[in-house]
Design a protein around this motif. Structure first.
Motif, short mmCIF file in Angstrom:
data_model
loop_
_atom_site.label_atom_id
_atom_site.label_comp_id
_atom_site.label_asym_id
_atom_site.label_seq_id
_atom_site.Cartn_x
_atom_site.Cartn_y
_atom_site.Cartn_z
N ALA A 35 -32.89 103.77 -14.46
CA ALA A 35 -32.38 103.70 -13.08
C ALA A 35 -32.92 102.47 -12.38
O ALA A 35 -32.19 101.78 -11.65
N TYR A 36 -34.20 102.16 -12.62
CA TYR A 36 -34.83 100.99 -11.99
C TYR A 36 -34.17 99.69 -12.46
O TYR A 36 -33.82 98.84 -11.65
N VAL A 37 -34.00 99.57 -13.77
CA VAL A 37 -33.40 98.35 -14.34
C VAL A 37 -31.97 98.18 -13.83
O VAL A 37 -31.55 97.07 -13.45
N THR A 38 -31.21 99.28 -13.76
CA THR A 38 -29.82 99.24 -13.25
C THR A 38 -29.80 98.78 -11.80
O THR A 38 -28.97 97.94 -11.42
N ALA A 39 -30.72 99.32 -10.98
CA ALA A 39 -30.77 98.96 -9.56
C ALA A 39 -31.09 97.49 -9.39
O ALA A 39 -30.46 96.80 -8.58
N GLN A 40 -32.06 96.98 -10.16
CA GLN A 40 -32.45 95.57 -10.03
C GLN A 40 -31.31 94.65 -10.50
O GLN A 40 -31.07 93.60 -9.90
N ALA A 41 -30.63 95.06 -11.56
CA ALA A 41 -29.49 94.25 -12.06
C ALA A 41 -28.40 94.21 -11.00
O ALA A 41 -27.77 93.16 -10.78
N PHE A 42 -28.18 95.33 -10.31
CA PHE A 42 -27.17 95.38 -9.25
C PHE A 42 -27.54 94.43 -8.11
O PHE A 42 -26.70 93.66 -7.63
N VAL A 43 -28.81 94.48 -7.68
CA VAL A 43 -29.27 93.65 -6.55
C VAL A 43 -29.13 92.16 -6.89
O VAL A 43 -28.63 91.37 -6.09
N ILE A 44 -29.59 91.78 -8.08
CA ILE A 44 -29.53 90.37 -8.49
C ILE A 44 -28.07 89.93 -8.67
O ILE A 44 -27.67 88.85 -8.25
N GLY A 45 -27.25 90.81 -9.27
CA GLY A 45 -25.82 90.50 -9.43
C GLY A 45 -25.13 90.34 -8.09
O GLY A 45 -24.30 89.43 -7.91
N LEU A 46 -25.48 91.21 -7.12
CA LEU A 46 -24.89 91.12 -5.78
C LEU A 46 -25.25 89.80 -5.11
O LEU A 46 -24.40 89.16 -4.50
N SER A 47 -26.50 89.38 -5.26
CA SER A 47 -26.92 88.13 -4.62
C SER A 47 -26.19 86.93 -5.22
O SER A 47 -25.83 85.99 -4.50
N TYR A 48 -25.92 86.96 -6.52
CA TYR A 48 -25.17 85.85 -7.15
C TYR A 48 -23.69 85.88 -6.73
O TYR A 48 -23.07 84.84 -6.55
N LEU A 49 -23.15 87.08 -6.53
CA LEU A 49 -21.78 87.20 -6.04
C LEU A 49 -21.68 86.63 -4.62
O LEU A 49 -20.74 85.89 -4.30
N ILE A 50 -22.66 86.96 -3.78
CA ILE A 50 -22.70 86.44 -2.41
C ILE A 50 -22.80 84.91 -2.44
O ILE A 50 -22.10 84.22 -1.69
N GLN A 51 -23.65 84.39 -3.31
CA GLN A 51 -23.81 82.93 -3.44
C GLN A 51 -22.47 82.27 -3.77
O GLN A 51 -22.10 81.26 -3.16
N ARG A 52 -21.73 82.84 -4.69
CA ARG A 52 -20.44 82.27 -5.07
C ARG A 52 -19.44 82.33 -3.93
O ARG A 52 -18.66 81.40 -3.72
N ARG A 53 -19.48 83.42 -3.17
CA ARG A 53 -18.55 83.55 -2.03
C ARG A 53 -18.88 82.56 -0.93
O ARG A 53 -17.99 82.00 -0.29
N ILE A 54 -20.17 82.34 -0.69
CA ILE A 54 -20.59 81.35 0.31
C ILE A 54 -20.09 79.96 -0.10
O ILE A 54 -19.53 79.22 0.71
N GLN A 55 -20.29 79.63 -1.38
CA GLN A 55 -19.87 78.32 -1.88
C GLN A 55 -18.36 78.16 -1.84
O GLN A 55 -17.85 77.07 -1.58
N ALA A 56 -17.63 79.26 -2.09
CA ALA A 56 -16.17 79.20 -2.09
C ALA A 56 -15.63 78.98 -0.67
O ALA A 56 -14.64 78.27 -0.48
N LYS A 57 -16.30 79.57 0.33
CA LYS A 57 -15.84 79.41 1.73
C LYS A 57 -16.05 78.00 2.25
O LYS A 57 -15.30 77.52 3.09
N LYS A 58 -17.12 77.35 1.79
CA LYS A 58 -17.45 75.98 2.22
C LYS A 58 -17.40 75.83 3.75
O LYS A 58 -16.74 74.94 4.28
N ASP A 59 -18.09 76.75 4.43
CA ASP A 59 -18.11 76.72 5.90
C ASP A 59 -19.12 75.66 6.36
O ASP A 59 -20.31 75.90 6.42
N THR A 60 -18.59 74.47 6.68
CA THR A 60 -19.47 73.36 7.07
C THR A 60 -19.62 73.25 8.60
O THR A 60 -19.98 72.19 9.12
N THR A 61 -19.37 74.35 9.29
CA THR A 61 -19.60 74.38 10.75
C THR A 61 -21.07 74.08 11.01
O THR A 61 -21.95 74.66 10.37
N VAL A 62 -21.33 73.16 11.95
CA VAL A 62 -22.71 72.79 12.27
C VAL A 62 -23.41 73.97 12.96
O VAL A 62 -22.86 74.60 13.86
N LEU A 63 -24.62 74.26 12.49
CA LEU A 63 -25.44 75.33 13.07
C LEU A 63 -26.75 74.72 13.55
O LEU A 63 -27.49 74.12 12.77
#
Length: 199
Positions: A35-63
């Motif tokens: 259960a622990y290994v599955t949970a950690q794999a999910f968290v790390i996989g989710l963060s890489y999915l988020i990274q790809r979505r951020i890069q795909a959006k290419k939101d260059t609005t100045v912050l």
């Protein structure tokens, strides 16, 4: 319910579950570890999915925002100028790093000292926190970056719900005024350094 209070409730609940389990049983240990290994794999996989979505959006609005130093560090607040994409990638990268450090620590404790109890809590909390993170809310669940989700994202105050205090969000006008003040201070500092170079 405040996220920190919910985390405490999950910890207390998982402790109760742990007390009812036979932690000497090999099969029980394997289920907990799985259960622990599955949970950690999910968290790390989710963060890489988020990274790809951020890069795909290419939101260059100045912050632009004021980065408050850590309490008692003696440092002055800094003006940060970036883009939404770079900011989101940085926040997500920090979450990835924390997840990997946590994973390495728990693996070390488990295999070196046979620690099993914390794995139950760590099979639940990281998944909950990852799904409730502001970058997941914006990039996975498609919520607009407004209100609590407006950048820069502020960390939740763990004691706010216990003390009954709620942090008043800085008004947009006050935020803009603080940024303008910091920009003026930076330009003055820049012009002074230029004049020193000329001398």
């Amino acid at each position: 319910m405040n996220a920190q209070i919910m985390n405490m409730a999950i910890v207390m609940g998982s402790m109760q579950i742990t007390n009812r389990l036979d932690l000497e049983d090999t099969k029980t240990k394997q289920i907990i570890l799985g259960a622990y290994v599955t949970a950690q794999a999910f968290v790390i996989g989710l963060s890489y999915l988020i990274q790809r979505r951020i890069q795909a959006k290419k939101d260059t609005t100045v912050l632009k925002y004021i980065d408050q130093p850590k309490p008692m560090s003696g440092e002055q607040p800094k003006l940060i100028t970036t883009t939404n994409m770079d900011y989101d990638l940085e926040q997500n990268a920090q979450a990835q790093k924390q997840a990997l450090i946590g994973l390495a620590l728990m693996v070390f404790l488990h295999f070196q000292f046979g620690v099993i109890r914390p794995l139950i809590v760590q099979s639940i909390l990281p998944v909950k926190n990852a799904l409730q993170s502001k970058w997941a809310q914006v990039h996975i669940f498609g919520k607009p970056a407004e209100g609590d989700l407006k950048r820069p994202w502020k960390a939740d105050n763990p004691f706010a719900a216990l003390t009954g205090q709620t942090e008043e969000p800085q008004s947009e006008a006050a935020e803009k005024a603080a940024i303008k003040k910091a920009e003026k201070a930076e330009s003055k500092a820049g012009s002074k350094s230029e004049s020193k170079k000329d001398l």
